[in-house]
Write a protein that holds these residues in place. Structure first.
Motif, PDB file in Angstrom:
ATOM      1  N   PRO A  26      43.238  35.977  35.380  1.00  0.00           N
ATOM      2  CA  PRO A  26      44.531  36.625  35.152  1.00  0.00           C
ATOM      3  C   PRO A  26      45.405  35.925  34.123  1.00  0.00           C
ATOM      4  CG  PRO A  26      44.044  36.536  37.490  1.00  0.00           C
ATOM      5  CD  PRO A  26      43.020  35.685  36.806  1.00  0.00           C
ATOM      6  N   ALA A  27      45.285  34.607  33.994  1.00  0.00           N
ATOM      7  CA  ALA A  27      46.106  33.888  33.012  1.00  0.00           C
ATOM      8  C   ALA A  27      45.709  34.265  31.590  1.00  0.00           C
ATOM      9  CB  ALA A  27      45.973  32.382  33.228  1.00  0.00           C
ATOM     10  N   ALA A  28      44.416  34.365  31.334  1.00  0.00           N
ATOM     11  CA  ALA A  28      43.940  34.693  29.996  1.00  0.00           C
ATOM     12  C   ALA A  28      43.867  36.191  29.746  1.00  0.00           C
ATOM     13  CB  ALA A  28      42.560  34.066  29.776  1.00  0.00           C
ATOM     14  N   ASP A  29      43.643  36.960  30.825  1.00  0.00           N
ATOM     15  CA  ASP A  29      43.468  38.405  30.699  1.00  0.00           C
ATOM     16  C   ASP A  29      44.219  39.091  31.839  1.00  0.00           C
ATOM     17  OD1 ASP A  29      42.630  40.986  30.231  1.00  0.00           O
ATOM     18  OD2 ASP A  29      40.537  40.646  30.825  1.00  0.00           O
ATOM     19  N   PRO A  30      45.555  39.255  31.697  1.00  0.00           N
ATOM     20  CA  PRO A  30      46.357  39.842  32.784  1.00  0.00           C
ATOM     21  C   PRO A  30      45.895  41.234  33.192  1.00  0.00           C
ATOM     22  CG  PRO A  30      47.771  38.841  31.114  1.00  0.00           C
ATOM     23  CD  PRO A  30      46.389  38.864  30.547  1.00  0.00           C
ATOM     24  N   GLY A  31      45.192  41.927  32.311  1.00  0.00           N
ATOM     25  CA  GLY A  31      44.764  43.284  32.591  1.00  0.00           C
ATOM     26  C   GLY A  31      43.740  43.398  33.699  1.00  0.00           C
ATOM     27  N   VAL A  32      43.131  42.276  34.107  1.00  0.00           N
ATOM     28  CA  VAL A  32      42.152  42.354  35.206  1.00  0.00           C
ATOM     29  C   VAL A  32      42.852  42.627  36.533  1.00  0.00           C
ATOM     30  CG1 VAL A  32      40.517  40.850  34.036  1.00  0.00           C
ATOM     31  CG2 VAL A  32      42.128  39.860  35.694  1.00  0.00           C
ATOM     32  N   VAL A  33      44.165  42.369  36.601  1.00  0.00           N
ATOM     33  CA  VAL A  33      44.931  42.620  37.824  1.00  0.00           C
ATOM     34  C   VAL A  33      45.478  44.038  37.770  1.00  0.00           C
ATOM     35  CG1 VAL A  33      46.893  41.923  39.246  1.00  0.00           C
ATOM     36  CG2 VAL A  33      45.531  40.189  38.052  1.00  0.00           C
ATOM     37  N   ARG A  34      44.981  44.889  38.649  1.00  0.00           N
ATOM     38  CA  ARG A  34      45.429  46.274  38.686  1.00  0.00           C
ATOM     39  C   ARG A  34      46.662  46.464  39.561  1.00  0.00           C
ATOM     40  NH1 ARG A  34      39.830  49.909  38.781  1.00  0.00           N
ATOM     41  NH2 ARG A  34      39.324  49.550  36.588  1.00  0.00           N
ATOM     42  N   TRP A  35      46.850  45.570  40.505  1.00  0.00           N
ATOM     43  CA  TRP A  35      48.029  45.607  41.375  1.00  0.00           C
ATOM     44  C   TRP A  35      48.145  44.260  42.047  1.00  0.00           C
ATOM     45  CZ3 TRP A  35      48.971  45.645  46.863  1.00  0.00           C
ATOM     46  CH2 TRP A  35      50.267  46.059  47.231  1.00  0.00           C
ATOM     47  N   ALA A  36      49.372  43.855  42.325  1.00  0.00           N
ATOM     48  CA  ALA A  36      49.600  42.580  43.001  1.00  0.00           C
ATOM     49  C   ALA A  36      50.779  42.724  43.950  1.00  0.00           C
ATOM     50  CB  ALA A  36      49.868  41.465  41.989  1.00  0.00           C
ATOM     51  N   PHE A  37      50.728  41.940  45.029  1.00  0.00           N
ATOM     52  CA  PHE A  37      51.842  41.913  45.967  1.00  0.00           C
ATOM     53  C   PHE A  37      52.086  40.494  46.437  1.00  0.00           C
ATOM     54  CE2 PHE A  37      53.327  41.608  50.371  1.00  0.00           C
ATOM     55  CZ  PHE A  37      54.579  42.195  50.228  1.00  0.00           C
ATOM     56  N   SER A  38      53.366  40.153  46.474  1.00  0.00           N
ATOM     57  CA  SER A  38      53.841  38.945  47.144  1.00  0.00           C
ATOM     58  C   SER A  38      55.266  39.227  47.594  1.00  0.00           C
ATOM     59  CB  SER A  38      53.823  37.728  46.215  1.00  0.00           C
ATOM     60  OG  SER A  38      54.511  36.649  46.825  1.00  0.00           O
TER      61      SER A  38
END
Length: 302
Positions: A26-38
């Motif tokens: 995710p740091a190098a390629d943020p697009g791999v994260v389709r959704w995130a929750f915290s």
């Protein structure tokens, strides 16, 4: 192929990740994260004190409920939340003893009436919250279950399955939505690796496309539970590679037949973490750079 959802404990997030990439960075390629929750810094969850309760997220399940897609999540230090996807709005949430490992919520399940069950492993109990009363409802019923780890609502049989250290229990849900109650119907002992040893029941999840079966992982192996015969079996395809010690989660994609599991790997920040999501039928793997994964699920709203 379905996306992959993981409980990512190193960054204290739930991540839904691109299944088309073998390495997630995710740091190098943020697009791999389709959704995130915290819930950290999210005022909608501020009353649950996530700074102290949202430590070691331990579960993430996706469910379809009354036209909405919901993510059910728990964390070891007390956080329990049902989160609307994709906006993150709070359907319901509570904090069970934040900062105290007395209860250790390990998984959750939503029932057709909107109430939410929670398995508390260290607290040795299953709680059924009247979440249908609103996002901050606190009323609950509970039943004792040593090492409570797994939960699944059975739509056909209309029972709540719960798994502990040594047994798989079927509960009838009685009362009303506002005042629910749990009644133990029957229990079956989990298979043990050796006489006198605890089975160490861990994950409980439906077998996709086979409503008569559930996946069961213990400290020593992976099984399927045949509900009609009330037996634990290992007659499923790929058992030789799927069944092994320490499996923290197991589930299959009905469209592809691929099975996803996680097992801890050495040398990380915690002994139960991994950077690898294992695939089976055919074998493969995803790697999360810098990760501390606990569980992985296919993103399949049911």
């Amino acid at each position: 192929m379905a996306s992959v959802m993981v409980t990512e404990q190193a960054s204290r997030r739930i991540l839904v990740l691109d299944p088309g990439k073998g390495v997630w960075d995710p740091a190098a390629d943020p697009g791999v994260v389709r959704w995130a929750f915290s819930p950290l810094g999210d005022r909608r969850y501020a009353d649950l004190e996530p700074e102290s309760s949202w430590v070691y997220p331990s579960e993430a399940k996706v469910r379809r409920h009354r036209g909405r897609i919901l993510v059910l999540t728990t964390a070891s230090f007390g956080f329990v939340g049902v989160v609307e996807w994709p906006g993150g709005r709070r359907y319901w949430g509570t904090a069970i003893g934040p900062g105290d490992d007395l209860f250790n919520p390990h998984t959750a399940e939503i029932l057709p009436d909107g109430n939410v069950a929670v398995a508390c492993s260290t607290g040795a109990r299953v709680r059924l919250y009247a979440a249908s009363l609103g996002p901050r409802a606190t009323r609950y019923a509970e039943a004792g279950l040593k090492g409570a780890h797994g939960l699944h609502w059975d739509r056909r049989r209309r029972v709540l399955w719960a798994m502990g250290d040594d047994e798989l229990v079927a509960y009838e849900v009685t009362g009303s939505a506002a005042r629910p109650a749990l009644t133990r119907l029957f229990a079956d002992p989990l298979p043990v690796a050796a006489p006198g040893k605890s089975a160490g029941g861990h994950d409980l999840f439906p077998v996709a496309g086979r409503p008569g079966r559930m996946w069961v992982s213990t400290s020593a192996a992976v099984f399927q539970y045949d509900k009609a015969r009330r037996v634990f079996v290992q007659d499923f395809a790929g058992v030789e590679e799927i069944s092994r010690k320490g499996v923290k989660c197991v589930g299959d994609d009905p469209r592809t037949g691929r099975v996803v599991t996680t097992v801890p790997e050495p040398g990380l920040g915690e002994t139960w973490w991994t950077t690898t999501v294992s695939l089976h039928r055919p074998p493969g793997a995803y790697k999360l750079v810098g990760g501390g994964i606990y569980k992985a699920r296919w993103w399949l709203p049911v």
